[in-house]
Design an enzyme around this catalytic site. Structure first.
Site, PDB file in Angstrom:
ATOM      1  N   GLU A  28       0.045  -2.775   3.215  1.00  0.00           N
ATOM      2  CA  GLU A  28      -0.728  -1.915   4.108  1.00  0.00           C
ATOM      3  C   GLU A  28       0.200  -0.938   4.866  1.00  0.00           C
ATOM      4  OE1 GLU A  28      -3.576  -0.985   4.437  1.00  0.00           O
ATOM      5  OE2 GLU A  28      -3.852  -0.299   6.478  1.00  0.00           O
ATOM      6  N   GLU A  45      -0.065   7.677   2.810  1.00  0.00           N
ATOM      7  CA  GLU A  45      -1.253   8.529   2.882  1.00  0.00           C
ATOM      8  C   GLU A  45      -1.171   9.580   3.973  1.00  0.00           C
ATOM      9  OE1 GLU A  45      -5.027   6.586   3.606  1.00  0.00           O
ATOM     10  OE2 GLU A  45      -4.098   5.122   4.910  1.00  0.00           O
ATOM     11  N   CYS A  88     -17.695  14.018   0.693  1.00  0.00           N
ATOM     12  CA  CYS A  88     -18.605  15.111   0.988  1.00  0.00           C
ATOM     13  C   CYS A  88     -19.572  14.679   2.089  1.00  0.00           C
ATOM     14  CB  CYS A  88     -19.436  15.575  -0.201  1.00  0.00           C
ATOM     15  SG  CYS A  88     -18.437  16.132  -1.582  1.00  0.00           S
ATOM     16  N   LYS A  95      -0.101   3.098   4.638  1.00  0.00           N
ATOM     17  CA  LYS A  95      -0.248   3.959   5.825  1.00  0.00           C
ATOM     18  C   LYS A  95       0.757   5.103   5.765  1.00  0.00           C
ATOM     19  CE  LYS A  95      -3.326   3.217   6.954  1.00  0.00           C
ATOM     20  NZ  LYS A  95      -4.173   2.228   6.384  1.00  0.00           N
ATOM     21  N   ARG A 153     -15.180  13.090   5.799  1.00  0.00           N
ATOM     22  CA  ARG A 153     -15.662  12.718   4.460  1.00  0.00           C
ATOM     23  C   ARG A 153     -15.140  13.652   3.369  1.00  0.00           C
ATOM     24  NH1 ARG A 153     -20.220   9.346   4.684  1.00  0.00           N
ATOM     25  NH2 ARG A 153     -20.792   9.991   2.587  1.00  0.00           N
ATOM     26  N   HIS A 196      13.942  -9.243  -8.478  1.00  0.00           N
ATOM     27  CA  HIS A 196      13.598  -9.187  -9.910  1.00  0.00           C
ATOM     28  C   HIS A 196      13.519  -7.754 -10.427  1.00  0.00           C
ATOM     29  CE1 HIS A 196      13.002 -13.496 -10.050  1.00  0.00           C
ATOM     30  NE2 HIS A 196      12.320 -13.390  -8.918  1.00  0.00           N
ATOM     31  N   LYS A 248     -12.478  10.060   3.827  1.00  0.00           N
ATOM     32  CA  LYS A 248     -12.652   8.754   4.466  1.00  0.00           C
ATOM     33  C   LYS A 248     -13.500   7.796   3.622  1.00  0.00           C
ATOM     34  CE  LYS A 248     -12.301   5.988   8.051  1.00  0.00           C
ATOM     35  NZ  LYS A 248     -10.974   5.346   8.172  1.00  0.00           N
ATOM     36  N   ASN A 279     -24.143  15.285  -2.233  1.00  0.00           N
ATOM     37  CA  ASN A 279     -23.020  14.345  -2.130  1.00  0.00           C
ATOM     38  C   ASN A 279     -23.198  13.329  -3.254  1.00  0.00           C
ATOM     39  OD1 ASN A 279     -22.444  11.526   0.083  1.00  0.00           O
ATOM     40  ND2 ASN A 279     -21.057  12.453  -1.358  1.00  0.00           N
ATOM     41  N   GLY A 280     -22.183  13.186  -4.095  1.00  0.00           N
ATOM     42  CA  GLY A 280     -22.275  12.243  -5.213  1.00  0.00           C
ATOM     43  C   GLY A 280     -21.787  12.904  -6.485  1.00  0.00           C
ATOM     44  N   TRP A 293     -15.408  17.355  -0.741  1.00  0.00           N
ATOM     45  CA  TRP A 293     -14.214  16.737  -1.331  1.00  0.00           C
ATOM     46  C   TRP A 293     -14.415  16.902  -2.831  1.00  0.00           C
ATOM     47  CZ3 TRP A 293     -12.959  12.812  -4.749  1.00  0.00           C
ATOM     48  CH2 TRP A 293     -11.634  12.362  -4.727  1.00  0.00           C
TER      49      TRP A 293
HETATM   50  O1  M6R Z   1     -14.612   2.200   3.534  1.00  0.00           O
HETATM   51  P1  M6R Z   1     -13.777   1.291   2.703  1.00  0.00           P
HETATM   52  O2  M6R Z   1     -13.128   0.230   3.513  1.00  0.00           O
HETATM   53  O3  M6R Z   1     -14.528   0.706   1.546  1.00  0.00           O
HETATM   54  O4  M6R Z   1     -12.658   2.211   2.115  1.00  0.00           O
HETATM   55  C1  M6R Z   1     -11.711   1.730   1.215  1.00  0.00           C
HETATM   56  C2  M6R Z   1     -10.558   2.686   1.062  1.00  0.00           C
HETATM   57  O5  M6R Z   1     -11.002   3.905   0.561  1.00  0.00           O
HETATM   58  C3  M6R Z   1      -9.835   2.910   2.383  1.00  0.00           C
HETATM   59  O6  M6R Z   1      -9.400   1.722   2.942  1.00  0.00           O
HETATM   60  C4  M6R Z   1      -8.624   3.850   2.173  1.00  0.00           C
HETATM   61  O7  M6R Z   1      -7.674   3.209   1.379  1.00  0.00           O
HETATM   62  C5  M6R Z   1      -8.037   4.294   3.505  1.00  0.00           C
HETATM   63  N1  M6R Z   1      -7.699   5.681   3.450  1.00  0.00           N
HETATM   64  C6  M6R Z   1      -6.803   3.578   3.863  1.00  0.00           C
HETATM   65  O8  M6R Z   1      -6.275   3.996   5.069  1.00  0.00           O
END
Ligand code: M6R
Length: 615
Positions: free
Chosen positions: A488, A495, A2, A492, A27, A511, A610, A101-102, A75
């Protein structure tokens, strides 16, 4: 999660609010809304499900005048994304509007109590209780908005950044913060308010970051007033000058922020390294570590807490620190750590790794470790964000604002800082030779150029993406330093393309996971020339023997894997510990192009935001 924007001054508030919401859309983007006071007693609230552009469309034929307003991009946490649950929320009489926000943890108790007092709730959100509570306090205590907000913050439990306006008073915004960020921009006879500085930078570079428990009273042409949570003492205001430019917040000709951020990495890593390796290439300088030399020399254990991509970078950090500093490192998901009653000893160092510096779980994990006596060190990107402000010391990765929801340049920045940190601590402890430090430090300096070389293969990767766009599942395999790279790469892809993908240590595959392999399940294998290269080659054979397709990321000049794999992408040779910085690039590009081919919303994938500032 948010984003909040507020404005009070001489401009048309709507324009500032909408532009600000666009900047904060990363956000959260499931619904948005604005509230403006056009004249005393006239409060206009417009809300719309969907992105900010939907709100703009909705408001296009409405009264958008007024020089005071608050806005929100959401969000969803409590209640599905729809027009009613969108913020701003309004008190029962229609007098008070609020954005939040929160999350309010005791909202059911408060809701119950307020319902008994005759308040009706229209939304399913936790936020609505706050605005109703403020009105209830104002009515019963016959107090000002500021006094009511101060009283309300004592009764709510949870995390909040709120901005509140009263339609009877078009000359005031009251804002408060507890565990969710809030920044106030100071202009000439005007003030801006936002969840981060990005909506503010085009108007002023003077900002005040609110601290937890603070309440601000914002009135144009008057001095900014910030009070502590008891609303007693006026707190000293610390004005920070922003080091940010508008260009950093624009796409700069790229179709998506993510692609821009991938292509920016040669420069962002040059910025990240700048001034941190001595001119003779023999030493690393990270002031946050040097100033706390004895802590790093005497610690028996380092714990790294992080989430998502940052957690993957942390796994690489573990390899680096254990290899070069011989200090045991534990990597924990921040969300698990905070609820696991962790053993934290005096002398332990906890590193909180976070791009945004706002991730709620990481923040809570570091607070817990701090309470238990750990020395807490932050590695973050967003300057002035909550984690750097809560830690004892730390260092920034300096890669500039990352707007695409999928983290790219922050990942490589984090790994680069962790590599420099490992060299510095290792050199201080004497667990790494000067020659090794010099060799790796020299290689770190080569990284920007080498990444530029890899980026020149982007068309090839774009073509490769066409072949795999319609795969339903992917396996990503890697070992050692590149096992986290496999995790990672898979994240990517998941997501942004919504294709299922699993990252796996290559040797673990036999395994169980190997049962999944067939002609329809491509494997992306990171098979660079490292200390387990031969073993990874065997793993590729095992995949091929079961009819699997292999895309291999190999070291330049490799012929063995080239003859085995279906497709290869080459990366230049570099010190083994730095290879994740190079292998990350094709993995980012592959995910990006597949997602584009699938028509996905790359920068704002569904269900994501984000900064995850809620649990
Ligand atoms: O801001 P941060 O690095 O703490 O965020 C952590 C995760 O929320 C962030 O890396 C998320 O997994 C991304 N969408 C990955 O691309």
């Amino acid at each position: 999660m948010c984003g909040i924007v507020g404005y009070i001054g001489k401009r048309r508030a709507y324009d500032v609010l909408i532009q600000g919401l666009h900047r904060l859309e990363y956000r959260g983007y499931d619904s948005s809304g604005v509230a403006m006071i056009t004249e005393p007693g006239e409060l206009n609230i417009y809300k719309s499900k969907g992105k900010v552009s939907a709100l703009e469309h909705f408001a296009s034929n409405k009264d958008i005048s007024g020089t005071i307003g608050i806005a929100h991009t959401r969000w969803a946490t409590h209640g599905e994304p729809n027009d009613i649950n969108a913020h701003p929320h309004c008190s029962q009489s229609g007098r008070i509007a609020l954005v939040h926000n929160g999350t309010i943890e005791n909202y059911t108790v408060l809701k119950e109590a307020l319902s008994q007092q005759g308040f009706n709730f229209v939304s399913q959100t936790d936020t609505e209780v706050v605005v109703q509570l403020i009105e209830y306090i104002m009515d019963n205590n016959h107090c000002t908005l500021f006094e009511a907000v101060a009283e309300a913050t004592k009764r709510v439990v949870g995390a909040y950044a709120i901005a509140v306006i009263d339609r009877q008073n078009p000359r005031q915004i009251v804002a408060a913060r507890q565990s969710s960020p809030l920044v106030i921009g100071i202009g000439e006879g005007e003030y801006f308010l936002a969840s981060d500085a990005t909506p503010i930078i085009e108007y002023t570079n003077k900002v005040v970051y609110l601290n937890d428990g603070e309440i601000a009273v914002i009135e144009p042409d008057k001095e900014l007033k910030v009070y502590d949570s008891n609303a007693i003492g006026k707190n000293k205001i610390e004005i920070t000058e922003l080091q940010m430019s508008i260009e950093q917040l624009e796409k700069g000709g790229y179709p998506h922020f993510m692609l821009k951020e991938i292509f920016e990495q040669p420069r962002t890593l040059a910025d990240c390294i700048s001034g941190r390796i001595t001119a003779d290439g023999k030493r690393v300088v990270l002031s946050g570590v040097i100033e706390n030399r004895s802590k790093f020399l005497n610690t028996n254990r380092i714990i790294i807490v992080a989430c998502g991509t940052s957690w993957h970078a942390a796994l690489i950090g573990k390899h680096l620190i254990e290899e070069y500093c011989r200090i045991p490192v534990v990597v924990e998901y921040a969300s698990e750590f905070r609820y696991s009653n962790p053993v934290v000893n005096q002398g332990d160092i906890l590193i909180a790794l976070s791009q945004s510096g706002e991730t709620a779980d990481t923040l809570a994990a570091l607070e817990l470790a701090k309470q238990r006596g750990a020395f807490v060190f932050g590695i973050c990107n967003v300057i002035g964000s909550s984690i750097p402000r809560a830690t004892h010391s730390g260092c920034y990765i300096h890669v500039g604002p990352e707007i695409g929801v999928a983290s790219t340049k922050a990942f490589t920045g984090q790994v680069t800082v962790l590599a420099m940190m490992a060299l510095l601590i290792g050199q201080m402890k004497g667990t790494v030779t000067d020659q090794t430090v010099e060799k790796i430090a020299t290689d770190i300096r080569r990284i920007p150029t080498l990444i530029q070389d890899i980026l020149s293969q982007s068309e090839k990767i774009e073509d490769l993406a066409k072949i795999f766009t319609y795969a339903h599942n992917f396996l990503y395999l890697g070992r050692g330093y590149n096992y986290p790279s496999a995790l990672e790469g898979a994240l990517k892809l998941k997501e942004i393309s919504y294709i299922h993908a699993e990252g796996y240590p290559a040797a673990e595959m036999k395994h169980g996971t190997i049962a999944l392999i067939d002609n329809d399940m491509p494997s992306v294998v990171i098979a660079i020339k490292d200390n387990v290269y031969d073993k990874t080659v065997n793993n590729i054979q095992q995949v091929k023997a079961r009819g699997g397709k292999v895309v291999a990321i190999v070291t330049e000049g490799d012929t063995v894997v080239r003859n085995m794999a279906d497709y290869v992408i080459e990366v230049p040779e570099i010190s083994e510990c730095l290879t994740p910085l190079l292998t990350a690039i094709p993995l980012q590009l592959l995910a990006y192009y597949i997602a584009v081919n699938k028509g996905r919303d790359v920068d704002q994938p569904r269900n994501l935001a984000k900064s995850v500032t809620v649990e």
